[in-house]
Design a protein around this motif. Structure first.
Motif, PDB file in Angstrom:
ATOM      1  N   ALA A  13      35.504  49.604  40.948  1.00 50.66           N
ATOM      2  CA  ALA A  13      34.350  48.870  40.432  1.00 50.66           C
ATOM      3  C   ALA A  13      33.085  49.249  41.182  1.00 50.66           C
ATOM      4  CB  ALA A  13      34.596  47.366  40.534  1.00 50.66           C
ATOM      5  N   LEU A  14      33.189  49.410  42.487  1.00 47.32           N
ATOM      6  CA  LEU A  14      32.031  49.795  43.292  1.00 47.32           C
ATOM      7  C   LEU A  14      31.541  51.189  42.919  1.00 47.32           C
ATOM      8  CD1 LEU A  14      33.257  48.479  46.747  1.00 47.32           C
ATOM      9  CD2 LEU A  14      31.300  47.616  45.477  1.00 47.32           C
ATOM     10  N   ARG A  15      32.479  52.080  42.633  1.00 46.42           N
ATOM     11  CA  ARG A  15      32.108  53.457  42.312  1.00 46.42           C
ATOM     12  C   ARG A  15      31.495  53.587  40.921  1.00 46.42           C
ATOM     13  NH1 ARG A  15      37.173  57.248  44.334  1.00 46.42           N
ATOM     14  NH2 ARG A  15      36.504  57.462  46.503  1.00 46.42           N
ATOM     15  N   GLU A  16      32.067  52.875  39.972  1.00 51.96           N
ATOM     16  CA  GLU A  16      31.736  53.123  38.582  1.00 51.96           C
ATOM     17  C   GLU A  16      30.747  52.142  37.977  1.00 51.96           C
ATOM     18  OE1 GLU A  16      32.694  55.822  37.240  1.00 51.96           O
ATOM     19  OE2 GLU A  16      34.125  56.418  38.781  1.00 51.96           O
ATOM     20  N   SER A  17      30.644  50.947  38.529  1.00 51.74           N
ATOM     21  CA  SER A  17      29.744  49.956  37.947  1.00 51.74           C
ATOM     22  C   SER A  17      28.302  50.328  38.209  1.00 51.74           C
ATOM     23  CB  SER A  17      30.034  48.572  38.532  1.00 51.74           C
ATOM     24  OG  SER A  17      29.075  47.644  38.073  1.00 51.74           O
ATOM     25  N   GLU A  18      27.436  49.969  37.255  1.00 54.67           N
ATOM     26  CA  GLU A  18      26.006  50.193  37.434  1.00 54.67           C
ATOM     27  C   GLU A  18      25.372  49.096  38.279  1.00 54.67           C
ATOM     28  OE1 GLU A  18      24.231  50.591  33.611  1.00 54.67           O
ATOM     29  OE2 GLU A  18      25.243  52.477  33.141  1.00 54.67           O
ATOM     30  N   LEU A  19      26.140  48.052  38.603  1.00 52.06           N
ATOM     31  CA  LEU A  19      25.640  46.980  39.450  1.00 52.06           C
ATOM     32  C   LEU A  19      25.596  47.438  40.900  1.00 52.06           C
ATOM     33  CD1 LEU A  19      27.665  43.963  38.018  1.00 52.06           C
ATOM     34  CD2 LEU A  19      25.286  44.531  37.524  1.00 52.06           C
ATOM     35  N   GLY A  20      24.812  46.776  41.696  1.00 52.95           N
ATOM     36  CA  GLY A  20      24.787  47.051  43.119  1.00 52.95           C
ATOM     37  C   GLY A  20      26.005  46.463  43.803  1.00 52.95           C
ATOM     38  N   TRP A  21      26.227  46.855  45.053  1.00 48.33           N
ATOM     39  CA  TRP A  21      27.402  46.402  45.792  1.00 48.33           C
ATOM     40  C   TRP A  21      27.435  44.883  45.903  1.00 48.33           C
ATOM     41  CZ3 TRP A  21      29.362  49.578  50.514  1.00 48.33           C
ATOM     42  CH2 TRP A  21      29.668  50.869  50.096  1.00 48.33           C
ATOM     43  N   ALA A  22      26.289  44.278  46.169  1.00 50.16           N
ATOM     44  CA  ALA A  22      26.272  42.819  46.323  1.00 50.16           C
ATOM     45  C   ALA A  22      26.681  42.135  45.029  1.00 50.16           C
ATOM     46  CB  ALA A  22      24.889  42.355  46.759  1.00 50.16           C
ATOM     47  N   ASP A  23      26.232  42.681  43.891  1.00 59.75           N
ATOM     48  CA  ASP A  23      26.577  42.085  42.599  1.00 59.75           C
ATOM     49  C   ASP A  23      28.060  42.253  42.280  1.00 59.75           C
ATOM     50  OD1 ASP A  23      23.943  41.233  41.951  1.00 59.75           O
ATOM     51  OD2 ASP A  23      23.432  43.285  41.414  1.00 59.75           O
ATOM     52  N   VAL A  24      28.598  43.437  42.586  1.00 52.22           N
ATOM     53  CA  VAL A  24      30.025  43.656  42.365  1.00 52.22           C
ATOM     54  C   VAL A  24      30.843  42.701  43.228  1.00 52.22           C
ATOM     55  CG1 VAL A  24      31.919  45.294  42.688  1.00 52.22           C
ATOM     56  CG2 VAL A  24      29.771  46.069  41.667  1.00 52.22           C
ATOM     57  N   THR A  25      30.443  42.571  44.495  1.00 45.88           N
ATOM     58  CA  THR A  25      31.154  41.664  45.403  1.00 45.88           C
ATOM     59  C   THR A  25      31.120  40.239  44.878  1.00 45.88           C
ATOM     60  OG1 THR A  25      30.543  43.075  47.260  1.00 45.88           O
ATOM     61  CG2 THR A  25      31.296  40.849  47.777  1.00 45.88           C
ATOM     62  N   ARG A  26      29.969  39.814  44.376  1.00 45.17           N
ATOM     63  CA  ARG A  26      29.833  38.445  43.852  1.00 45.17           C
ATOM     64  C   ARG A  26      30.777  38.230  42.680  1.00 45.17           C
ATOM     65  NH1 ARG A  26      27.377  37.081  39.604  1.00 45.17           N
ATOM     66  NH2 ARG A  26      26.111  38.991  39.559  1.00 45.17           N
ATOM     67  N   VAL A  27      30.819  39.164  41.729  1.00 36.35           N
ATOM     68  CA  VAL A  27      31.683  39.027  40.555  1.00 36.35           C
ATOM     69  C   VAL A  27      33.144  38.946  40.977  1.00 36.35           C
ATOM     70  CG1 VAL A  27      32.513  40.182  38.466  1.00 36.35           C
ATOM     71  CG2 VAL A  27      30.072  40.162  38.983  1.00 36.35           C
ATOM     72  N   VAL A  28      33.538  39.812  41.914  1.00 40.38           N
ATOM     73  CA  VAL A  28      34.925  39.838  42.376  1.00 40.38           C
ATOM     74  C   VAL A  28      35.282  38.550  43.097  1.00 40.38           C
ATOM     75  CG1 VAL A  28      36.524  40.981  43.949  1.00 40.38           C
ATOM     76  CG2 VAL A  28      35.051  42.354  42.463  1.00 40.38           C
ATOM     77  N   GLU A  29      34.398  38.081  43.986  1.00 42.38           N
ATOM     78  CA  GLU A  29      34.681  36.861  44.739  1.00 42.38           C
ATOM     79  C   GLU A  29      34.767  35.649  43.820  1.00 42.38           C
ATOM     80  OE1 GLU A  29      32.726  37.955  49.087  1.00 42.38           O
ATOM     81  OE2 GLU A  29      31.637  36.677  47.703  1.00 42.38           O
ATOM     82  N   GLU A  30      33.918  35.618  42.799  1.00 38.73           N
ATOM     83  CA  GLU A  30      33.927  34.474  41.885  1.00 38.73           C
ATOM     84  C   GLU A  30      35.225  34.399  41.095  1.00 38.73           C
ATOM     85  OE1 GLU A  30      30.408  34.891  39.545  1.00 38.73           O
ATOM     86  OE2 GLU A  30      29.077  34.044  41.081  1.00 38.73           O
ATOM     87  N   SER A  31      35.783  35.550  40.743  1.00 38.65           N
ATOM     88  CA  SER A  31      37.031  35.551  39.978  1.00 38.65           C
ATOM     89  C   SER A  31      38.254  35.469  40.880  1.00 38.65           C
ATOM     90  CB  SER A  31      37.129  36.818  39.128  1.00 38.65           C
ATOM     91  OG  SER A  31      37.379  37.949  39.940  1.00 38.65           O
ATOM     92  N   GLY A  32      38.071  35.853  42.148  1.00 37.74           N
ATOM     93  CA  GLY A  32      39.198  35.860  43.068  1.00 37.74           C
ATOM     94  C   GLY A  32      40.141  37.016  42.871  1.00 37.74           C
ATOM     95  N   SER A  33      39.768  37.957  42.014  1.00 38.33           N
ATOM     96  CA  SER A  33      40.640  39.097  41.744  1.00 38.33           C
ATOM     97  C   SER A  33      39.808  40.288  41.312  1.00 38.33           C
ATOM     98  CB  SER A  33      41.652  38.759  40.658  1.00 38.33           C
ATOM     99  OG  SER A  33      42.266  39.929  40.160  1.00 38.33           O
ATOM    100  N   ALA A  34      39.997  41.416  41.989  1.00 40.24           N
ATOM    101  CA  ALA A  34      39.294  42.625  41.590  1.00 40.24           C
ATOM    102  C   ALA A  34      39.798  43.119  40.239  1.00 40.24           C
ATOM    103  CB  ALA A  34      39.468  43.707  42.651  1.00 40.24           C
ATOM    104  N   LEU A  35      41.098  42.945  39.987  1.00 39.90           N
ATOM    105  CA  LEU A  35      41.654  43.391  38.708  1.00 39.90           C
ATOM    106  C   LEU A  35      41.076  42.588  37.550  1.00 39.90           C
ATOM    107  CD1 LEU A  35      45.407  43.975  39.593  1.00 39.90           C
ATOM    108  CD2 LEU A  35      43.825  45.678  38.646  1.00 39.90           C
ATOM    109  N   THR A  36      40.971  41.285  37.720  1.00 46.91           N
ATOM    110  CA  THR A  36      40.386  40.439  36.679  1.00 46.91           C
ATOM    111  C   THR A  36      38.930  40.821  36.422  1.00 46.91           C
ATOM    112  OG1 THR A  36      41.823  38.614  37.328  1.00 46.91           O
ATOM    113  CG2 THR A  36      39.881  38.058  36.034  1.00 46.91           C
ATOM    114  N   SER A  37      38.218  41.190  37.480  1.00 46.69           N
ATOM    115  CA  SER A  37      36.796  41.518  37.353  1.00 46.69           C
ATOM    116  C   SER A  37      36.556  42.887  36.755  1.00 46.69           C
ATOM    117  CB  SER A  37      36.126  41.463  38.734  1.00 46.69           C
ATOM    118  OG  SER A  37      36.295  40.207  39.332  1.00 46.69           O
TER     119      SER A  37
END
Length: 297
Positions: A13-37
């Motif tokens: 997600a960090l490599r491929e998403s157009e979002l910044g690292w902080a945004d990717v981290t926020r999405v992942v933390e909110e879902s509690g799962s990198a796979l879900t995000s």
């Protein structure tokens, strides 16, 4: 502890998403799962420059294999979803989504103290650095520093000589040792402590990496000690960040008298002008180092 697939999903997600690292981290933390995000962060198929679509599942498998290859080199991975992610670092907003490290992580590091200063330190500054680092070691406190020349190297060396634990927070990937003169020190630290990085293993030194490194070092520590620093020293960045993080800052008198930022900082709350190494222990005892319980993601 997440498994390698979850870790790979976060890296992908960090490599491929157009979002910044902080945004990717926020999405992942909110879902509690990198796979879900992953579905949120990636489109179903990623077109390459050759206009060939790549299935995210294949990309995920490739990253899993990459993490395994890192492990074969002794490079470990921890993410914000892992229980062994540094507790103190989790409490600052600049926390990176992942860390790589050689050596091992220790829960006792949550009470660690950063000792930093000039690359061109004076003989007196190096002597004081060794005295402080040795005293912290003798009191069972992990010493963090940045593996740079001067004060950083003196702090790491003093801890190793005293048989203690030190953590080097570096501004490159773990396949690079910077400065190269510290290659042997790098190897020694990871045997009994850890060399920690927030960058991809192949990342080389870059000017903007070092302020990011300072944020992680401050975030991992309960306090920062600045031994020597010039008016435009990068060390001032860590001192400023430490105060922003709500961590205590200790300044040697020479830093206060020799810099305008040291004078300004000395007048601020949560700062101590350090007159002796023993004073450092007294203030640390007064501060207390209990870490509050964190919400499990």
């Amino acid at each position: 502890m997440t498994n390698q697939v979850e870790q790979a999903a976060l890296l992908l997600a960090l490599r491929e998403s157009e979002l910044g690292w902080a945004d990717v981290t926020r999405v992942v933390e909110e879902s509690g799962s990198a796979l879900t995000s992953l579905d949120t962060l990636l489109t179903p198929e990623q077109p390459t420059l050759d206009h060939v679509t790549v299935d995210p599942a294949d990309q995920l498998d490739a990253v899993v294999h990459e993490i395994k290859a890192w492990a074969e080199e002794g490079i470990r991975l921890v993410t914000v979803l892992d229980e062994d992610y540094p507790v103190q670092l989790m409490m600052v907003h600049q926390r990176p989504p992942f860390l790589t490290y050689r050596g091992f992580l220790d829960p006792a590091d949550q009470n660690g103290v950063a000792v930093v200063g000039s690359r061109n330190a004076s003989s007196r500054g190096l002597h004081i650095t060794r005295e402080i680092a040795t005293m912290l070691t003798q009191n069972g406190i992990t010493v963090l520093s940045g593996l740079a020349a001067g004060v950083d190297s003196a702090a790491h060396r003093a801890v190793l000589d005293a048989g203690g634990r030190t953590v080097a927070v570096v501004g490159t990937g773990l396949r690079t040792c910077y400065p190269s003169a510290n290659a042997e020190l790098h190897e020694e630290i990871q045997r009994t402590g850890a060399v920690l990085s927030q960058f991809w293993p192949d990342a080389g030194p870059a000017k903007h990496h070092f302020p990011m490194r300072n944020a992680v070092m401050s975030g991992c520590s309960v306090a920062t000690v600045v031994v020597e620093a010039g008016e435009h020293s990068g060390t001032r960045i860590q001192a400023r960040l430490a105060l922003e993080h709500g961590r205590h800052v200790f300044l040697l008198p020479e830093v206060v008298t020799g810099t305008t930022w040291g004078q300004d900082m000395a007048a601020r709350p949560n700062t101590t002008v350090l007159e002796s190494p023993d004073q450092l222990l007294r203030v640390l005892d007064d501060l207390g180092t209990d870490v509050p319980d964190l919400i499990n993601f």
